[in-house]
Structures are given as C-alpha cells and as structure tokens.
Design a protein around this motif. Structure first.
Motif, mmCIF file in Angstrom:
data_model
loop_
_atom_site.group_PDB
_atom_site.id
_atom_site.type_symbol
_atom_site.label_atom_id
_atom_site.label_comp_id
_atom_site.label_asym_id
_atom_site.label_seq_id
_atom_site.Cartn_x
_atom_site.Cartn_y
_atom_site.Cartn_z
ATOM 1 N N LEU A 170 0.749 -1.221 0.191
ATOM 2 C CA LEU A 170 -0.003 -0.094 0.214
ATOM 3 C C LEU A 170 0.877 1.301 0.087
ATOM 4 O O LEU A 170 0.522 2.369 -0.746
ATOM 5 N N SER A 171 2.065 1.392 0.750
ATOM 6 C CA SER A 171 2.764 2.357 0.854
ATOM 7 C C SER A 171 3.481 2.818 -0.528
ATOM 8 O O SER A 171 3.565 3.823 -1.169
ATOM 9 N N ASP A 172 4.039 1.507 -1.083
ATOM 10 C CA ASP A 172 4.472 1.627 -2.484
ATOM 11 C C ASP A 172 3.414 2.321 -3.585
ATOM 12 O O ASP A 172 3.574 3.236 -4.396
ATOM 13 N N PHE A 173 2.233 1.851 -3.578
ATOM 14 C CA PHE A 173 1.360 2.113 -4.342
ATOM 15 C C PHE A 173 0.867 3.742 -4.161
ATOM 16 O O PHE A 173 0.851 4.531 -5.210
ATOM 17 N N ASN A 174 0.813 3.991 -3.093
ATOM 18 C CA ASN A 174 0.431 5.390 -2.669
ATOM 19 C C ASN A 174 1.814 6.336 -3.153
ATOM 20 O O ASN A 174 1.329 7.419 -3.723
ATOM 21 N N HIS B 135 3.437 10.537 -7.027
ATOM 22 C CA HIS B 135 4.516 11.051 -8.049
ATOM 23 C C HIS B 135 3.742 11.013 -9.382
ATOM 24 O O HIS B 135 4.122 11.793 -10.213
ATOM 25 N N GLN B 136 2.762 9.987 -9.577
ATOM 26 C CA GLN B 136 2.117 10.082 -11.153
ATOM 27 C C GLN B 136 1.404 11.398 -11.015
ATOM 28 O O GLN B 136 1.185 12.099 -12.017
ATOM 29 N N THR B 137 0.833 11.703 -10.069
ATOM 30 C CA THR B 137 -0.193 13.021 -9.843
ATOM 31 C C THR B 137 0.678 14.224 -9.998
ATOM 32 O O THR B 137 0.305 15.031 -11.056
ATOM 33 N N ALA B 138 1.759 14.171 -9.415
ATOM 34 C CA ALA B 138 2.604 15.481 -9.637
ATOM 35 C C ALA B 138 3.214 15.589 -10.963
ATOM 36 O O ALA B 138 3.101 16.685 -11.448
ATOM 37 N N ASP B 139 3.686 14.548 -11.634
ATOM 38 C CA ASP B 139 4.111 14.497 -13.057
ATOM 39 C C ASP B 139 2.934 14.784 -14.116
ATOM 40 O O ASP B 139 3.214 15.703 -14.895
ATOM 41 N N VAL B 140 1.778 14.405 -13.889
ATOM 42 C CA VAL B 140 0.667 14.696 -14.925
ATOM 43 C C VAL B 140 0.315 16.316 -14.432
ATOM 44 O O VAL B 140 0.071 17.013 -15.634
ATOM 45 N N ILE B 141 0.324 16.746 -13.233
ATOM 46 C CA ILE B 141 0.085 18.182 -13.233
ATOM 47 C C ILE B 141 1.164 18.994 -13.767
ATOM 48 O O ILE B 141 0.816 20.026 -14.524
ATOM 49 N N THR B 142 2.241 18.503 -13.767
ATOM 50 C CA THR B 142 3.481 19.383 -14.331
ATOM 51 C C THR B 142 3.420 19.318 -15.744
ATOM 52 O O THR B 142 3.485 20.284 -16.454
ATOM 53 N N PRO C 124 -6.121 0.436 -7.527
ATOM 54 C CA PRO C 124 -4.894 -0.364 -8.074
ATOM 55 C C PRO C 124 -5.269 -1.446 -9.204
ATOM 56 O O PRO C 124 -4.344 -2.065 -10.016
ATOM 57 N N LYS C 125 -6.493 -1.917 -9.182
ATOM 58 C CA LYS C 125 -6.958 -2.808 -9.861
ATOM 59 C C LYS C 125 -6.654 -2.496 -11.635
ATOM 60 O O LYS C 125 -6.658 -3.341 -12.474
ATOM 61 N N THR C 126 -6.723 -1.039 -11.835
ATOM 62 C CA THR C 126 -6.586 -0.522 -13.132
ATOM 63 C C THR C 126 -5.134 -0.786 -13.732
ATOM 64 O O THR C 126 -4.897 -0.827 -14.968
ATOM 65 N N GLY C 127 -4.134 -0.954 -12.671
ATOM 66 C CA GLY C 127 -2.685 -1.018 -13.314
ATOM 67 C C GLY C 127 -2.295 0.247 -13.646
ATOM 68 O O GLY C 127 -1.149 0.516 -14.278
ATOM 69 N N LEU C 128 -3.275 1.327 -13.861
ATOM 70 C CA LEU C 128 -2.741 2.771 -14.367
ATOM 71 C C LEU C 128 -1.635 3.446 -13.776
ATOM 72 O O LEU C 128 -0.569 3.992 -14.314
ATOM 73 N N TYR C 129 -1.422 2.999 -12.408
ATOM 74 C CA TYR C 129 -0.179 3.495 -11.647
ATOM 75 C C TYR C 129 1.291 3.183 -12.137
ATOM 76 O O TYR C 129 2.331 3.723 -12.029
ATOM 77 N N PHE C 130 1.200 1.968 -13.178
ATOM 78 C CA PHE C 130 2.572 1.462 -13.588
ATOM 79 C C PHE C 130 2.799 2.171 -14.745
ATOM 80 O O PHE C 130 3.861 1.883 -15.538
ATOM 81 N N GLN C 131 1.961 2.992 -15.483
ATOM 82 C CA GLN C 131 2.088 3.630 -16.846
ATOM 83 C C GLN C 131 3.135 4.825 -16.627
ATOM 84 O O GLN C 131 2.984 5.065 -15.514
#
Length: 72
Positions: free
Chosen positions: A5-9, A14-21, A50-57
């Motif tokens: 869970l901590s790795d997922f979060n 970081h994905q959120t920050a990158d997309v906003i940037t 987490p079921k979407t796997g989008l966090y790995f993209q």
C-alpha cells in the motif's frame, strides 16, 4: 504484480505530480487550473484504483487518458 500500500501510494503521488506538471508545462494551464482539472477527473479516480494498473504507466500515457476526458 503485488505492491504494498505504501508503494502504491508513493507511485500515485508521483504520477499525480508528474501529470500536473505536464499540464502546466505542456498544455499551458496555470497550476490552479491543472490541479482543478486533475482532482476533478475520472482519470484520477482510475489512477487511484490499483485494479486498473494505471499507476504502472508513464505520466504521458496517463495524460493521454486525461486529454481524451477533457475533450469529451
């Protein structure tokens, strides 16, 4: 692949920050506009599932989802 869970979060934050940037630098939104778009998007909801796997993209791949959502 299972992640803690901590790795997922961590990945989601970081994905959120990158997309906003990318929205600010690439699409010329203000920081406020970019954050408003992101935090009110269905793409953000998908990233946080987490079921979407989008966090790995890549952030650009996630941005492509968001851009389609914005156009519709």
């Amino acid at each position: 692949m299972k992640v803690s869970l901590s790795d997922f979060n961590y990945m989601v934050e970081h994905q959120t920050a990158d997309v906003i940037t990318l929205l600010v630098n690439g699409a010329n939104y203000s920081m406020h506009e970019a954050m408003d778009i992101w935090f009110n998007s269905q793409t953000r909801v998908l990233l946080n599932n987490p079921k979407t796997g989008l966090y790995f993209q890549s952030p650009r791949y996630i941005l492509s989802y968001l851009e389609k959502e914005i156009k519709n």
